[in-house]
Design a protein around this motif. Sequence first.
Motif, PDB file in Angstrom:
ATOM      1  N   CYS A   1     -12.137   5.997  -1.717  1.00  0.00           N
ATOM      2  CA  CYS A   1     -11.898   6.412  -0.331  1.00  0.00           C
ATOM      3  C   CYS A   1     -11.059   7.685  -0.342  1.00  0.00           C
ATOM      4  O   CYS A   1     -10.132   7.823  -1.161  1.00  0.00           O
ATOM      5  CB  CYS A   1     -11.177   5.318   0.454  1.00  0.00           C
ATOM      6  SG  CYS A   1     -12.032   3.714   0.407  1.00  0.00           S
ATOM      7  N   ILE A   2     -11.367   8.615   0.566  1.00  0.00           N
ATOM      8  CA  ILE A   2     -10.731   9.930   0.532  1.00  0.00           C
ATOM      9  C   ILE A   2     -10.194  10.302   1.906  1.00  0.00           C
ATOM     10  O   ILE A   2     -10.896  10.210   2.919  1.00  0.00           O
ATOM     11  CB  ILE A   2     -11.728  11.007   0.063  1.00  0.00           C
ATOM     12  CG1 ILE A   2     -12.273  10.661  -1.331  1.00  0.00           C
ATOM     13  CG2 ILE A   2     -11.076  12.382   0.028  1.00  0.00           C
ATOM     14  CD1 ILE A   2     -13.337  11.628  -1.825  1.00  0.00           C
ATOM     15  N   SER A   3      -8.935  10.718   1.926  1.00  0.00           N
ATOM     16  CA  SER A   3      -8.359  11.356   3.109  1.00  0.00           C
ATOM     17  C   SER A   3      -8.303  12.856   2.824  1.00  0.00           C
ATOM     18  O   SER A   3      -8.766  13.314   1.775  1.00  0.00           O
ATOM     19  CB  SER A   3      -6.952  10.820   3.394  1.00  0.00           C
ATOM     20  OG  SER A   3      -6.029  11.303   2.433  1.00  0.00           O
ATOM     21  N   HIS A   4      -7.726  13.617   3.733  1.00  0.00           N
ATOM     22  CA  HIS A   4      -7.608  15.056   3.484  1.00  0.00           C
ATOM     23  C   HIS A   4      -6.531  15.371   2.455  1.00  0.00           C
ATOM     24  O   HIS A   4      -6.525  16.463   1.886  1.00  0.00           O
ATOM     25  CB  HIS A   4      -7.298  15.791   4.787  1.00  0.00           C
ATOM     26  CG  HIS A   4      -8.409  15.726   5.777  1.00  0.00           C
ATOM     27  ND1 HIS A   4      -9.700  16.084   5.466  1.00  0.00           N
ATOM     28  CD2 HIS A   4      -8.431  15.338   7.078  1.00  0.00           C
ATOM     29  CE1 HIS A   4     -10.470  15.919   6.523  1.00  0.00           C
ATOM     30  NE2 HIS A   4      -9.734  15.459   7.513  1.00  0.00           N
TER      31      HIS A   4
ATOM     32  N   PHE B   1       0.843  -1.187   0.000  1.00  0.00           N
ATOM     33  CA  PHE B   1       0.000   0.000   0.000  1.00  0.00           C
ATOM     34  C   PHE B   1       0.886   1.247   0.000  1.00  0.00           C
ATOM     35  O   PHE B   1       1.784   1.376   0.834  1.00  0.00           O
ATOM     36  CB  PHE B   1      -0.890   0.037   1.240  1.00  0.00           C
ATOM     37  CG  PHE B   1      -2.172  -0.719   1.099  1.00  0.00           C
ATOM     38  CD1 PHE B   1      -3.119  -0.342   0.156  1.00  0.00           C
ATOM     39  CD2 PHE B   1      -2.436  -1.799   1.913  1.00  0.00           C
ATOM     40  CE1 PHE B   1      -4.310  -1.031   0.024  1.00  0.00           C
ATOM     41  CE2 PHE B   1      -3.624  -2.503   1.796  1.00  0.00           C
ATOM     42  CZ  PHE B   1      -4.568  -2.116   0.845  1.00  0.00           C
ATOM     43  N   PRO B   2       0.641   2.186  -0.925  1.00  0.00           N
ATOM     44  CA  PRO B   2       1.374   3.453  -0.848  1.00  0.00           C
ATOM     45  C   PRO B   2       0.812   4.299   0.283  1.00  0.00           C
ATOM     46  O   PRO B   2      -0.405   4.317   0.520  1.00  0.00           O
ATOM     47  CB  PRO B   2       1.086   4.106  -2.212  1.00  0.00           C
ATOM     48  CG  PRO B   2      -0.244   3.560  -2.607  1.00  0.00           C
ATOM     49  CD  PRO B   2      -0.308   2.146  -2.049  1.00  0.00           C
ATOM     50  N   GLU B   3       1.687   4.987   1.005  1.00  0.00           N
ATOM     51  CA  GLU B   3       1.241   5.896   2.070  1.00  0.00           C
ATOM     52  C   GLU B   3       0.285   5.166   3.016  1.00  0.00           C
ATOM     53  O   GLU B   3      -0.881   5.563   3.176  1.00  0.00           O
ATOM     54  CB  GLU B   3       0.561   7.147   1.482  1.00  0.00           C
ATOM     55  CG  GLU B   3       1.384   7.885   0.447  1.00  0.00           C
ATOM     56  CD  GLU B   3       2.600   8.555   1.051  1.00  0.00           C
ATOM     57  OE1 GLU B   3       2.630   8.723   2.284  1.00  0.00           O
ATOM     58  OE2 GLU B   3       3.513   8.917   0.283  1.00  0.00           O
ATOM     59  N   ILE B   4       0.759   4.101   3.661  1.00  0.00           N
ATOM     60  CA  ILE B   4      -0.113   3.201   4.405  1.00  0.00           C
ATOM     61  C   ILE B   4      -0.976   3.919   5.442  1.00  0.00           C
ATOM     62  O   ILE B   4      -2.169   3.652   5.565  1.00  0.00           O
ATOM     63  CB  ILE B   4       0.716   2.062   5.069  1.00  0.00           C
ATOM     64  CG1 ILE B   4      -0.187   1.107   5.830  1.00  0.00           C
ATOM     65  CG2 ILE B   4       1.808   2.617   5.954  1.00  0.00           C
ATOM     66  CD1 ILE B   4      -1.190   0.388   4.980  1.00  0.00           C
ATOM     67  N   GLU B   5      -0.392   4.847   6.204  1.00  0.00           N
ATOM     68  CA  GLU B   5      -1.182   5.520   7.242  1.00  0.00           C
ATOM     69  C   GLU B   5      -2.267   6.399   6.630  1.00  0.00           C
ATOM     70  O   GLU B   5      -3.368   6.509   7.177  1.00  0.00           O
ATOM     71  CB  GLU B   5      -0.265   6.333   8.151  1.00  0.00           C
ATOM     72  CG  GLU B   5       0.666   5.463   8.999  1.00  0.00           C
ATOM     73  CD  GLU B   5       1.455   6.279  10.005  1.00  0.00           C
ATOM     74  OE1 GLU B   5       1.250   7.499  10.081  1.00  0.00           O
ATOM     75  OE2 GLU B   5       2.282   5.685  10.722  1.00  0.00           O
ATOM     76  N   ASP B   6      -1.971   7.008   5.489  1.00  0.00           N
ATOM     77  CA  ASP B   6      -2.982   7.829   4.825  1.00  0.00           C
ATOM     78  C   ASP B   6      -4.065   6.956   4.208  1.00  0.00           C
ATOM     79  O   ASP B   6      -5.248   7.323   4.207  1.00  0.00           O
ATOM     80  CB  ASP B   6      -2.321   8.706   3.755  1.00  0.00           C
ATOM     81  CG  ASP B   6      -3.239   9.794   3.248  1.00  0.00           C
ATOM     82  OD1 ASP B   6      -3.677  10.632   4.072  1.00  0.00           O
ATOM     83  OD2 ASP B   6      -3.545   9.815   2.037  1.00  0.00           O
TER      84      ASP B   6
END
Length: 443
Positions: A409-412, A391-396
């Motif tokens: 799915c959307i993060s900020h 997964f790229p940018e796992i925490e995001d």
Amino acid sequence: MAKRPFTLAVLVWLAACGGTPQRTGSLPPQAIAAAPDAAPVVDPLEVAAPPKPLVDIDWATAALKNDTEANAVWAKIAPTGDDWERKLAEVPVAQSPPLAIALLHGGNFACPAPPTSPACPRELELPEPAPTATMTDPCLRRMLALWATSQLDDEDIPVVYDSLRAIAALPPPESQLVAAAIDAIAEDDHARRLELITIAHKAGNRDVAGSKVGRLDEAHLIEAATKHHIHAALEVLSAEAHRAVFLAAITDDAMDPHARASAISELLDAEPTLAADTKKALIAATKAKDCLVAAAAIHALATRGDTKYIPRRPTGRSPESLMRSLCLVANYDLVVGNDDAAALLQGFVPAKGLELEIVHLDPLSEVDTDGDGDPRTNRTVTLVPRPEVVFPEIEDVIRAFRTCTKTTCISHDREYRFHPKPSGGTLALARLEVIELPSCPTL
């Protein structure tokens, strides 16, 4: 100017002698006599007039027997945003409680914060009261209420308790006044303290509520965790001494997911041999709506030899089942933190690998480098071999999984678009788009 008579006297004496002035080692007697006396040193504090009080009230005769009288005194004090601190400094200690009580009874402490956008959330700060603000202004009233809560005695709390409850219910960004209301409660009044903490927790001030639970006794800490779902109480309790509390937290959907995951870990450490009721709770938690809790429970069971709950590629063709499994895998990666989690994800992609498209955003770019018609974006597409898929940018990604609509799915910071594709009779993750979102403007 004070030295002029001294100079004239010396010249007259020299002229009378008829000689040329000569440098001497001492002054003649006439010069010494002509010199004025030195001005006495005066301490300016002894002569300075005391500052005029800002509040013209005879405090010795001021009537403060009830709220009506106290409000009349407030009208004479007439604090503003410019002078309220200086005026309150003139209030005698003995007269402070009735003024504080009347003010708290008056309410109106919700100072409005500047608006924010859901797309660009930011930490809000309440504005300072304007210099011209009067007692009808809620931003000034909250400052006065901070003073008022510090003037209360223990016997005053029942009189203003309803007002303190209303203050505790103020939502963020108010936090300072909420904390002050809780701190006003007597040290041994655990029931009222817990009630205010619970009100603040429900209003969204979870950090404030959590910072205050440490002053509760054991019985009220247990109540805070089990009845009111206040996760910070678990940080004061221990899994060894309060096993039932931690066991309940595992399946408490109203409790903070990170606290539940921590409770699983602590309970596991406290049980070298997994108890039957603990295993039952963990199995139930594998179905938790929150993927972090489910992943923590799955990992706990796996460490004790039960691996059948580890997420794998669904056998059907339901996009919802695939997204749930991917959410579990991402959080399992966070919980485990080793290559085992990466291997899980690799089982979700086709044999040829994962097509990864990343859209970088440069709002200042004026050159369309990728030919998509938008100079601000630059797209790169890579076929990642299955053994290298992560997964790229796992925490995001994990943050984004909390806000999903179907397969988006959307993060900020980014938008993730998952593209399932039938493969071998099931759905596989064939393509993943990662789109950078515009940064929030700098204030």
